[in-house]
Design an enzyme around this catalytic site. Structure first.
Site, PDB file in Angstrom:
ATOM      1  N   SER A 130      -2.213  30.218  74.119  1.00  0.00           N
ATOM      2  CA  SER A 130      -1.098  29.988  73.321  1.00  0.00           C
ATOM      3  C   SER A 130      -1.237  30.509  71.894  1.00  0.00           C
ATOM      4  O   SER A 130      -2.180  30.736  71.481  1.00  0.00           O
ATOM      5  CB  SER A 130      -0.784  28.630  73.439  1.00  0.00           C
ATOM      6  OG  SER A 130       0.333  28.077  72.637  1.00  0.00           O
ATOM      7  N   TYR A 143      -3.024  19.631  73.273  1.00  0.00           N
ATOM      8  CA  TYR A 143      -2.612  20.685  73.824  1.00  0.00           C
ATOM      9  C   TYR A 143      -3.250  21.881  73.019  1.00  0.00           C
ATOM     10  O   TYR A 143      -3.999  22.658  73.736  1.00  0.00           O
ATOM     11  CB  TYR A 143      -0.946  21.071  73.550  1.00  0.00           C
ATOM     12  CG  TYR A 143      -0.612  22.409  74.010  1.00  0.00           C
ATOM     13  CD1 TYR A 143      -0.486  22.678  75.556  1.00  0.00           C
ATOM     14  CD2 TYR A 143      -0.015  23.457  73.146  1.00  0.00           C
ATOM     15  CE1 TYR A 143      -0.004  23.967  75.564  1.00  0.00           C
ATOM     16  CE2 TYR A 143       0.238  24.554  73.285  1.00  0.00           C
ATOM     17  CZ  TYR A 143       0.208  25.060  74.774  1.00  0.00           C
ATOM     18  OH  TYR A 143       0.779  26.257  75.152  1.00  0.00           O
TER      19      TYR A 143
END
Length: 235
Positions: A130, A143
């Site tokens: 990401s 995350y």
């Protein structure tokens, strides 16, 4: 083989690989959606229920794939969980969930894919990280830390598996229009688009195009790379 492929980005990747002529194994814990997608894609796609957080599930999955196809040429570690919480609000249970799916799940995928790929002369592993694995974000300690881990593990694996003819790269999507967007407010989504030089959110098909390229022979000299598909957001 694509994990977390029942919908969103993973489903777009599955469709793209089918277009390129591959046989696709769709993995997910979403049984109905995964089975429906496989049926829609036709005879070259199958759905296998798979929990990336459990080693027994990985072992059974690769046994089934080897029995059915005799090989695994490409693994896309796409499955992930995403939820925002401040450091103060991040519980042990939440952190453990993120670790098991995003971090451990990616490790186990590489661990079980590599022997079968080696047996057949090589392969490609693509780990979906990401932009949260390239820079810091508030309220994303669980995350973000796991996506940084995916980025780091990719580089270790690229070094370790190169001699077996296995290439390993990480892909770093930015603001992509998927169900994960539901975790963001309208204001956060608006700001995300405004801060992107191309002034829009990306589409799952645009991530799938990059993943397909990295899996192909045209990317034969690319390993250990981290490639952002983010409209320039990380600039």
């Amino acid at each position: 083989m694509i994990t977390g492929a029942a919908r969103g980005q993973g489903a777009a990747e599955a469709r793209r690989f089918l277009e390129e002529g591959a046989h696709v194994v769709i993995n997910d814990i979403l049984d109905e959606e995964g089975a429906r997608l496989a049926a829609d894609l036709g005879d070259r796609a199958i759905f296998v229920r798979h929990d990336v957080a459990k080693e027994d599930s990985w072992r059974a999955l690769f046994e089934e794939v080897e029995q059915k196809f005799g090989r695994c040429d490409v693994l896309v570690n796409n499955a992930a969980v995403f939820r925002l919480a401040s450091i103060a609000d991040t519980s042990v249970e939440m952190m453990e969930t993120f670790f098991r799916v995003n971090h451990l799940g990616t490790l186990l995928g590489m661990k079980y894919a590599a022997p079968l790929m080696k047996k057949n002369g090589g392969g490609v592993i693509i780990n979906i990280s990401s932009i949260g694995g390239l820079r810091g974000f508030p309220r994303a300690v669980a995350y973000g830390s796991t996506k940084w881990a995916v980025r780091g593990m990719t580089k270790v694996a690229a070094m370790e598996l190169a001699s077996d003819g296995i290439r390993v790269n990480s892909v770093h999507p930015g603001f992509i229009t998927t169900d994960m967007h539901k975790e963001l407010t309208e204001e956060e989504l608006r700001i995300g688009a405004e801060m992107t030089p191309l002034k829009r959110h990306g589409q799952p098909s645009e991530v799938a195009a990059l993943v397909s390229f990295l899996a192909s022979d045209e990317a034969g000299f690319i390993t250990g790379a981290e490639i952002a598909v983010d409209g320039g957001w990380t600039l």
